[in-house]
Motif scaffolding. Structure first.
Motif, PDB file in Angstrom:
ATOM      1  N   ALA A  88       0.828  -1.209   0.000  1.00  0.00           N
ATOM      2  CA  ALA A  88       0.000   0.000   0.000  1.00  0.00           C
ATOM      3  C   ALA A  88       0.860   1.255   0.000  1.00  0.00           C
ATOM      4  O   ALA A  88       0.608   2.212  -0.758  1.00  0.00           O
ATOM      5  N   MET A  89       1.905   1.268   0.817  1.00  0.00           N
ATOM      6  CA  MET A  89       2.751   2.452   0.902  1.00  0.00           C
ATOM      7  C   MET A  89       3.574   2.664  -0.364  1.00  0.00           C
ATOM      8  O   MET A  89       3.889   3.805  -0.717  1.00  0.00           O
ATOM      9  N   GLN A  90       3.908   1.588  -1.051  1.00  0.00           N
ATOM     10  CA  GLN A  90       4.623   1.733  -2.324  1.00  0.00           C
ATOM     11  C   GLN A  90       3.747   2.438  -3.350  1.00  0.00           C
ATOM     12  O   GLN A  90       4.181   3.363  -4.052  1.00  0.00           O
ATOM     13  N   LEU A  91       2.484   2.015  -3.436  1.00  0.00           N
ATOM     14  CA  LEU A  91       1.540   2.650  -4.359  1.00  0.00           C
ATOM     15  C   LEU A  91       1.303   4.111  -3.984  1.00  0.00           C
ATOM     16  O   LEU A  91       1.311   5.003  -4.840  1.00  0.00           O
ATOM     17  N   LEU A  92       1.087   4.349  -2.706  1.00  0.00           N
ATOM     18  CA  LEU A  92       0.821   5.713  -2.242  1.00  0.00           C
ATOM     19  C   LEU A  92       2.042   6.612  -2.436  1.00  0.00           C
ATOM     20  O   LEU A  92       1.912   7.786  -2.823  1.00  0.00           O
ATOM     21  N   ASP A  93       3.219   6.077  -2.200  1.00  0.00           N
ATOM     22  CA  ASP A  93       4.446   6.842  -2.402  1.00  0.00           C
ATOM     23  C   ASP A  93       4.586   7.251  -3.864  1.00  0.00           C
ATOM     24  O   ASP A  93       4.914   8.409  -4.168  1.00  0.00           O
ATOM     25  N   ASP A  94       4.324   6.315  -4.778  1.00  0.00           N
ATOM     26  CA  ASP A  94       4.386   6.624  -6.212  1.00  0.00           C
ATOM     27  C   ASP A  94       3.365   7.698  -6.583  1.00  0.00           C
ATOM     28  O   ASP A  94       3.648   8.600  -7.380  1.00  0.00           O
ATOM     29  N   ALA A  95       2.159   7.576  -6.015  1.00  0.00           N
ATOM     30  CA  ALA A  95       1.082   8.520  -6.331  1.00  0.00           C
ATOM     31  C   ALA A  95       1.427   9.929  -5.842  1.00  0.00           C
ATOM     32  O   ALA A  95       1.223  10.918  -6.555  1.00  0.00           O
ATOM     33  N   PHE A  96       1.952  10.039  -4.628  1.00  0.00           N
ATOM     34  CA  PHE A  96       2.305  11.342  -4.087  1.00  0.00           C
ATOM     35  C   PHE A  96       3.506  11.961  -4.810  1.00  0.00           C
ATOM     36  O   PHE A  96       3.567  13.178  -5.002  1.00  0.00           O
ATOM     37  N   LYS A  97       4.462  11.122  -5.202  1.00  0.00           N
ATOM     38  CA  LYS A  97       5.683  11.621  -5.838  1.00  0.00           C
ATOM     39  C   LYS A  97       5.476  12.040  -7.291  1.00  0.00           C
ATOM     40  O   LYS A  97       6.280  12.812  -7.827  1.00  0.00           O
ATOM     41  N   ALA A  98       4.443  11.528  -7.934  1.00  0.00           N
ATOM     42  CA  ALA A  98       4.211  11.837  -9.351  1.00  0.00           C
ATOM     43  C   ALA A  98       4.189  13.351  -9.562  1.00  0.00           C
ATOM     44  O   ALA A  98       3.438  14.067  -8.894  1.00  0.00           O
ATOM     45  N   LYS A  99       5.004  13.815 -10.487  1.00  0.00           N
ATOM     46  CA  LYS A  99       5.237  15.253 -10.670  1.00  0.00           C
ATOM     47  C   LYS A  99       3.946  16.032 -10.932  1.00  0.00           C
ATOM     48  O   LYS A  99       3.736  17.106 -10.369  1.00  0.00           O
ATOM     49  N   ASN A 100       3.094  15.512 -11.774  1.00  0.00           N
ATOM     50  CA  ASN A 100       1.898  16.250 -12.184  1.00  0.00           C
ATOM     51  C   ASN A 100       0.633  15.869 -11.422  1.00  0.00           C
ATOM     52  O   ASN A 100      -0.455  16.318 -11.784  1.00  0.00           O
ATOM     53  N   SER A 101       0.756  15.028 -10.391  1.00  0.00           N
ATOM     54  CA  SER A 101      -0.441  14.680  -9.624  1.00  0.00           C
ATOM     55  C   SER A 101      -0.781  15.841  -8.686  1.00  0.00           C
ATOM     56  O   SER A 101       0.033  16.265  -7.884  1.00  0.00           O
ATOM     57  N   LYS A 102      -1.990  16.356  -8.797  1.00  0.00           N
ATOM     58  CA  LYS A 102      -2.413  17.511  -8.016  1.00  0.00           C
ATOM     59  C   LYS A 102      -2.983  17.118  -6.657  1.00  0.00           C
ATOM     60  O   LYS A 102      -3.036  17.930  -5.736  1.00  0.00           O
ATOM     61  N   ALA A 103      -3.454  15.878  -6.542  1.00  0.00           N
ATOM     62  CA  ALA A 103      -3.984  15.356  -5.282  1.00  0.00           C
ATOM     63  C   ALA A 103      -4.068  13.842  -5.433  1.00  0.00           C
ATOM     64  O   ALA A 103      -3.869  13.295  -6.527  1.00  0.00           O
ATOM     65  N   VAL A 104      -4.365  13.166  -4.330  1.00  0.00           N
ATOM     66  CA  VAL A 104      -4.457  11.703  -4.344  1.00  0.00           C
ATOM     67  C   VAL A 104      -5.841  11.287  -3.851  1.00  0.00           C
ATOM     68  O   VAL A 104      -6.320  11.787  -2.831  1.00  0.00           O
ATOM     69  N   ILE A 105      -6.464  10.394  -4.603  1.00  0.00           N
ATOM     70  CA  ILE A 105      -7.703   9.756  -4.163  1.00  0.00           C
ATOM     71  C   ILE A 105      -7.355   8.331  -3.761  1.00  0.00           C
ATOM     72  O   ILE A 105      -6.710   7.604  -4.521  1.00  0.00           O
ATOM     73  N   LEU A 106      -7.774   7.931  -2.568  1.00  0.00           N
ATOM     74  CA  LEU A 106      -7.568   6.556  -2.106  1.00  0.00           C
ATOM     75  C   LEU A 106      -8.920   5.858  -2.106  1.00  0.00           C
ATOM     76  O   LEU A 106      -9.796   6.169  -1.298  1.00  0.00           O
ATOM     77  N   ARG A 107      -9.096   4.927  -3.036  1.00  0.00           N
ATOM     78  CA  ARG A 107     -10.326   4.146  -3.120  1.00  0.00           C
ATOM     79  C   ARG A 107     -10.198   2.937  -2.204  1.00  0.00           C
ATOM     80  O   ARG A 107      -9.292   2.126  -2.361  1.00  0.00           O
ATOM     81  N   LEU A 108     -11.108   2.815  -1.233  1.00  0.00           N
ATOM     82  CA  LEU A 108     -11.034   1.737  -0.249  1.00  0.00           C
ATOM     83  C   LEU A 108     -12.256   0.837  -0.311  1.00  0.00           C
ATOM     84  O   LEU A 108     -13.393   1.312  -0.446  1.00  0.00           O
ATOM     85  N   ASN A 109     -12.016  -0.455  -0.189  1.00  0.00           N
ATOM     86  CA  ASN A 109     -13.094  -1.444  -0.140  1.00  0.00           C
ATOM     87  C   ASN A 109     -12.586  -2.622   0.680  1.00  0.00           C
ATOM     88  O   ASN A 109     -11.909  -3.507   0.171  1.00  0.00           O
ATOM     89  N   SER A 110     -12.884  -2.616   1.999  1.00  0.00           N
ATOM     90  CA  SER A 110     -12.328  -3.637   2.879  1.00  0.00           C
ATOM     91  C   SER A 110     -13.169  -3.779   4.149  1.00  0.00           C
ATOM     92  O   SER A 110     -13.649  -2.780   4.695  1.00  0.00           O
ATOM     93  N   PRO A 111     -13.309  -5.025   4.629  1.00  0.00           N
ATOM     94  CA  PRO A 111     -14.010  -5.240   5.904  1.00  0.00           C
ATOM     95  C   PRO A 111     -13.100  -5.021   7.111  1.00  0.00           C
ATOM     96  O   PRO A 111     -13.538  -5.119   8.248  1.00  0.00           O
ATOM     97  N   GLY A 112     -11.807  -4.751   6.858  1.00  0.00           N
ATOM     98  CA  GLY A 112     -10.866  -4.519   7.953  1.00  0.00           C
ATOM     99  C   GLY A 112      -9.811  -5.604   8.048  1.00  0.00           C
ATOM    100  O   GLY A 112      -9.553  -6.326   7.087  1.00  0.00           O
ATOM    101  N   GLY A 113      -9.210  -5.716   9.226  1.00  0.00           N
ATOM    102  CA  GLY A 113      -8.160  -6.718   9.410  1.00  0.00           C
ATOM    103  C   GLY A 113      -7.188  -6.312  10.501  1.00  0.00           C
ATOM    104  O   GLY A 113      -7.594  -5.835  11.566  1.00  0.00           O
ATOM    105  N   SER A 114      -5.913  -6.441  10.223  1.00  0.00           N
ATOM    106  CA  SER A 114      -4.856  -6.218  11.202  1.00  0.00           C
ATOM    107  C   SER A 114      -4.795  -4.761  11.676  1.00  0.00           C
ATOM    108  O   SER A 114      -4.640  -3.842  10.861  1.00  0.00           O
ATOM    109  N   PRO A 115      -4.871  -4.533  12.999  1.00  0.00           N
ATOM    110  CA  PRO A 115      -4.733  -3.164  13.508  1.00  0.00           C
ATOM    111  C   PRO A 115      -3.325  -2.608  13.294  1.00  0.00           C
ATOM    112  O   PRO A 115      -3.154  -1.394  13.126  1.00  0.00           O
TER     113      PRO A 115
END
Length: 320
Positions: A88-115
């Motif tokens: 997850a952090m690898q994807l998010l890091d790439d998204a934030f670092k992208a030169k022309n990305s103006k913002a990040v949308i995180l699409r979530l679909n999960s019942p949960g899991g490890s705290p």
């Protein structure tokens, strides 16, 4: 005379054999070249189709102008699950670092899991937002419960559908007790431990009330409080004072909005175009294995054939 012709004939035969060998070798070489070129052409064509189908070329072109980076996380949250902190952090890091990305949308679909994994992603997002001075918006699909909402709380704003399931802010440890069952079967439980409460969660032993009290106080309650603190730290005054807000209950989108768990009803397209103000979105998601891609493609193909067959039957059947 015959003796003089024999060596000559042998030489001629050897020469003919050598010429034939060279000719055959040239033929084989030509065929190898033809087959190699055909293979390269075929491979190139298939690669082009794959790139075209995957949208890789289109995604690359999109990145040349302002866009919204959309990270997709779906599944259970576990160290080796569909959602884990490393991936997850690898994807998010790439998204934030992208030169022309103006913002990040995180699409979530999960019942949960490890705290733990949920907390690591939550903390990682806060660091990325600070480092890159970019906003992150969460868009909830079907469900965002428990650890998923822990992650969602890191966002500047959270959106969901009216029918999205949101909440379950709580912590749980569960198991089974089969003590009476094994007694009826005539089974004797033999458990050897070093440490009085080492077998505290053993399915085949009687409950240890002292150990249960310890788990409740030092594991469940403290983990729950960590969860609540994280949500309050980022959602702050947006949260209502509803007595069941942190009870583990779940709500649909509209109720979640009234409780302050989300900021509104919207999908990713609306958030990008109307809230962020950029129409172009580039998807960042975990790469699938070749087997997964082939399986998915086969499933889609089969579904399409069945769908077309059913449509054809519906069209034809009224005529009979």
């Amino acid at each position: 005379m015959n003796n003089n012709k024999t060596p000559g004939s042998a030489d001629e035969q050897l020469a003919d054999i050598a010429k034939e060998f060279v000719r055959q070798n040239k033929t084989r070489t030509r065929w190898r070249m033809v087959l190699t070129l055909l293979f390269i052409g075929y491979f190139g064509f298939i690669s082009y189709l794959g790139i075209e189908e995957s949208g890789l070329l289109e995604e690359t072109l999109k990145k040349e102008s302002p866009f919204v980076a959309e990270v997709v996380l779906s599944g259970t949250i576990q160290t080796a699950g569909e959602i884990n902190a490393d991936d997850a952090m690898q994807l998010l890091d790439d998204a934030f670092k992208a030169k022309n990305s103006k913002a990040v949308i995180l699409r979530l679909n999960s019942p949960g899991g490890s705290p733990v994994q949920s907390s690591q992603i939550y903390q990682g997002i806060l660091r990325l937002k600070k480092q890159h001075d970019k906003k992150l918006y969460v868009v909830i699909d079907d469900v965002c419960a428990s650890g998923c909402y822990y992650i969602a709380a890191s966002a500047d704003e959270i959106y969901a559908d009216e029918s999205s399931i949101v909440g379950s802010i709580g912590v749980v440890i569960s198991g089974f007790g089969v003590v009476e069952a094994i007694k009826k079967l005539g089974i004797e439980r033999r458990l050897y431990t070093a440490g009085k409460h080492k077998g505290l969660l053993d399915t085949f032993s009687n409950e240890d009330q002292l150990a249960i009290a310890h788990i409740k106080k030092n594991i469940l309650d403290k983990s729950h409080q960590n969860f609540i603190n994280a949500i309050k730290a980022t959602r702050g005054d947006k949260l209502s004072d509803h007595p069941d807000l942190f009870s583990g209950l779940i709500w649909l989108g509209k109720d979640a909005e009234e409780l302050g768990l989300i900021d509104g009803i919207a999908d990713a397209d609306y958030v990008a175009s109307e809230i962020i103000g950029v129409d172009v979105r580039v998807i960042y998601e975990k790469e699938k294995t070749l087997l997964e891609e082939l399986t998915e493609a086969s499933a889609k193909g089969i579904a399409l054939v069945i769908s077309n067959k059913l449509i054809a039957q519906e069209v034809i059947s009224p005529l009979h």
